[in-house]
Design an enzyme around this catalytic site. Structure first.
Site, PDB file in Angstrom:
ATOM      1  N   GLY A 108       0.821  -1.212   0.000  1.00  0.00           N
ATOM      2  CA  GLY A 108       0.000   0.000   0.000  1.00  0.00           C
ATOM      3  C   GLY A 108       0.852   1.257   0.000  1.00  0.00           C
ATOM      4  O   GLY A 108       0.434   2.308   0.497  1.00  0.00           O
ATOM      5  N   GLY A 110       1.665   2.756  -2.673  1.00  0.00           N
ATOM      6  CA  GLY A 110       1.308   3.568  -3.841  1.00  0.00           C
ATOM      7  C   GLY A 110       2.059   3.187  -5.101  1.00  0.00           C
ATOM      8  O   GLY A 110       2.449   4.060  -5.881  1.00  0.00           O
ATOM      9  N   SER A 111       2.263   1.870  -5.325  1.00  0.00           N
ATOM     10  CA  SER A 111       3.030   1.472  -6.507  1.00  0.00           C
ATOM     11  C   SER A 111       2.319   1.884  -7.804  1.00  0.00           C
ATOM     12  O   SER A 111       2.981   2.283  -8.763  1.00  0.00           O
ATOM     13  CB  SER A 111       3.307  -0.029  -6.501  1.00  0.00           C
ATOM     14  N   SER A 112       0.982   1.857  -7.814  1.00  0.00           N
ATOM     15  CA  SER A 112       0.268   2.207  -9.053  1.00  0.00           C
ATOM     16  C   SER A 112       0.489   3.671  -9.411  1.00  0.00           C
ATOM     17  O   SER A 112       0.777   4.009 -10.567  1.00  0.00           O
ATOM     18  CB  SER A 112      -1.233   1.983  -8.900  1.00  0.00           C
ATOM     19  N   ALA A 114       2.925   5.567  -8.301  1.00  0.00           N
ATOM     20  CA  ALA A 114       4.357   5.802  -8.547  1.00  0.00           C
ATOM     21  C   ALA A 114       4.723   5.415  -9.982  1.00  0.00           C
ATOM     22  O   ALA A 114       5.457   6.129 -10.674  1.00  0.00           O
ATOM     23  CB  ALA A 114       5.195   5.017  -7.540  1.00  0.00           C
ATOM     24  N   ASP A 155      -1.737  10.190  -3.528  1.00  0.00           N
ATOM     25  CA  ASP A 155      -0.560   9.353  -3.770  1.00  0.00           C
ATOM     26  C   ASP A 155       0.231   9.855  -4.986  1.00  0.00           C
ATOM     27  O   ASP A 155       1.462   9.775  -5.017  1.00  0.00           O
ATOM     28  CB  ASP A 155      -0.976   7.886  -3.931  1.00  0.00           C
TER      29      ASP A 155
HETATM   30  O1  PMV Z   1      -5.189   2.491   0.283  1.00  0.00           O
HETATM   31  P1  PMV Z   1      -4.341   3.653  -0.096  1.00  0.00           P
HETATM   32  O2  PMV Z   1      -3.014   3.633   0.591  1.00  0.00           O
HETATM   33  O3  PMV Z   1      -4.243   3.845  -1.552  1.00  0.00           O
HETATM   34  O4  PMV Z   1      -5.062   4.959   0.486  1.00  0.00           O
HETATM   35  C1  PMV Z   1      -6.375   5.274   0.167  1.00  0.00           C
HETATM   36  C2  PMV Z   1      -6.751   6.602   0.764  1.00  0.00           C
HETATM   37  C3  PMV Z   1      -8.189   7.021   0.512  1.00  0.00           C
HETATM   38  O5  PMV Z   1      -8.359   8.307   1.098  1.00  0.00           O
HETATM   39  C4  PMV Z   1      -9.144   6.061   1.208  1.00  0.00           C
HETATM   40  C5  PMV Z   1      -8.530   7.069  -0.955  1.00  0.00           C
HETATM   41  C6  PMV Z   1      -7.933   8.245  -1.703  1.00  0.00           C
HETATM   42  O6  PMV Z   1      -7.794   8.131  -2.932  1.00  0.00           O
HETATM   43  O7  PMV Z   1      -7.626   9.286  -1.102  1.00  0.00           O
END
Ligand code: PMV
Length: 322
Positions: A108, A110-112, A114, A155
Site C-alpha cells: 500500500g 502507492g506502486s500504481s 508511482a 498518492d
Molecule cells: O489504500 P491507499 O493507501 O491507496 O489509500 C487510500 C486513501 C483514501 O483516502 C481512502 C482514498 C484516496 O484516494 O484518497
C-alpha cells in the site's frame, strides 16, 4: 525519443484518509522506497512493457491497443499513462517501458501511482516536453481515474512533489510542509487491502447516514489542519495524540481491522507517541511516531507485523543517470 530513466517515491498517508475523497485536506508523506521507470525508443511502432513487480514479465502491444480495455491488471496504469501522454503530446516511435520497484506492491505504498507518474515523467523528458509538476500531476491523475474510477490523487502528489504535503483532492491544494524528518515506525499487517472496495463501503455508509459520516470527515479535517502545525514544529507527542484521535475516527468509519488494531495497540504500549492505520484500512500498513524506534519495532514484530524501514523527507520524481 531519448532513453530516459526516472524514479518516484512511495507514500504513506499520515492524516485524513477517506475524508480527503470528500474534499477535506489530508497529510501525506513520501518515503524513500522508490519505483524506477525507464522508457526507450524501439525500432518498430509497437509498445513493450516489462513490469515484473506488478506481475508483467513482458507484454507486447500495438499502438491501437492503448485504447483497449483488455489490458492485464499490472500494466493498466502504464498503458493509461502512455495513452494520455500520447494523445496530448504525440509520440512518434515505438516505446519500451521497464519498471523496477524497491517496494512490494502489496504494502500500500502507492506502486500504481508511482508507476503512473514515472511513466508520464519519463515520456515527458524522453520527448523533450519537460512538463511542469502540475501538468505531470494532471495527466497522471487522469490516468489513475481512467483505471480505477475513484481516488483523491494524494498518492500521485506524493510521487510528483515528494516531502510531506497538505493535499486537497484533485490537487486543488498541494502545500509542502516545512516538517523535519519524521520518527516514523511502519508495520505491515501482511494483508493486502482493496482500496476501491473500502472507498465504496464508506460511500455506502455515507448514503445511509450522511450527517454522521460527514461529521466524522469534518473532525478529520480539524485533525489534518492541527497536524500540519504540530508536524512543522516537530511536536511529536502532540502529533501522536492526533494520530490516535484520527484512528478513533477511522474506527467510526469501520475501516480498521483486528490485525491493524493489534499492531497499533502494541506500538502504543511500547511507548509510541501515537499510532494509526495508513491508507484505506482493511490491511496494508499502520504507522506510529516513536522516540524509542527500536522498542516499538520489536513490539510490532512480536504482535505479528512486519516492520518496514522508511525515511521521510524524500525527493519527488527525478531523472536518474543512465
Ligand atoms: O489504500 P491507499 O493507501 O491507496 O489509500 C487510500 C486513501 C483514501 O483516502 C481512502 C482514498 C484516496 O484516494 O484518497
Amino acid at each position: 525519443m531519448e532513453k530516459v530513466e526516472v524514479s518516484t517515491p512511495g507514500k504513506l498517508m499520515l492524516f485524513g484518509e477517506h475524508a480527503v475523497v470528500y474534499g477535506r485536506p489530508c497529510i501525506v508523506t513520501a518515503v524513500d522506497r522508490r519505483m524506477k521507470v525507464k522508457v526507450e525508443p524501439m525500432k518498430n511502432q509497437g509498445i513493450e512493457i516489462a513490469a515484473p513487480d506488478v506481475g508483467v514479465e513482458k507484454l507486447s502491444l500495438g499502438v491501437q491497443d492503448l485504447e483497449s480495455t483488455e489490458i492485464p491488471k499490472g500494466a493498466r496504469f502504464i498503458v493509461a499513462a502512455l495513452r494520455n501522454f500520447s494523445r496530448r503530446y504525440g509520440v512518434s516511435s515505438g516505446i519500451k517501458v521497464t519498471t523496477e520497484s524497491e517496494f512490494s506492491s502489496e504494502f500500500g505504498f502507492g506502486s500504481s501511482s508511482a508507476v503512473t507518474v514515472g511513466t508520464i515523467a519519463a515520456l515527458s523528458w524522453g520527448v523533450g516536453e519537460n512538463l511542469s509538476k502540475e501538468e505531470m500531476f494532471r495527466l497522471a491523475y487522469q490516468s489513475v481515474l481512467d483505471v480505477q474510477g475513484v481516488g483523491s490523487g494524494f498518492d500521485i502528489a506524493a510521487a510528483v512533489w515528494g516531502g510531506t504535503l497538505s493535499f486537497i483532492a484533485g490537487g486543488r491544494e498541494v502545500v509542502p510542509l516545512l516538517a523535519p524528518r519524521l520518527p516514523l515506525v511502519v508495520g505491515y499487517t501482511g494483508i493486502k487491502a482493496d482500496t476501491t472496495v473500502l472507498v465504496k463501503d464508506v460511500a455506502r455508509k455515507r448514503e445511509v447516514w450522511p450527517n454522521l459520516i460527514d461529521g466524522v470527515f469534518d473532525l478529520m479535517a480539524v485533525i489534518s489542519k492541527l497536524a500540519k502545525e504540530v508536524l512543522e514544529k516537530g511536536e511529536w507527542d502532540r502529533a501522536g495524540d492526533l494520530m490516535n484521535s484520527n484512528q478513533g475516527l477511522l474506527e467510526a468509519l469501520g475501516v480498521s481491522t483486528i490485525e491493524l488494531s493489534r499492531l497499533i495497540f502494541s506500538a502504543r504500549q511500547a511507548g509510541a507517541w501515537g499510532a494509526k492505520l495508513s491508507g484505506a484500512g482493511g490491511g496494508d500498513c499502520m504507522i506510529s511516531l516513536a522516540e524509542d524506534e527500536e522498542k516499538v519495532e520489536r513490539a510490532i514484530r512480536d504482535a505479528g507485523g512486519v516492520v518496514i524501514k522508511v525515511r521521510t523527507g524524500t525527493e519527488g520524481v527525478r531523472r536518474e543517470e543512465i
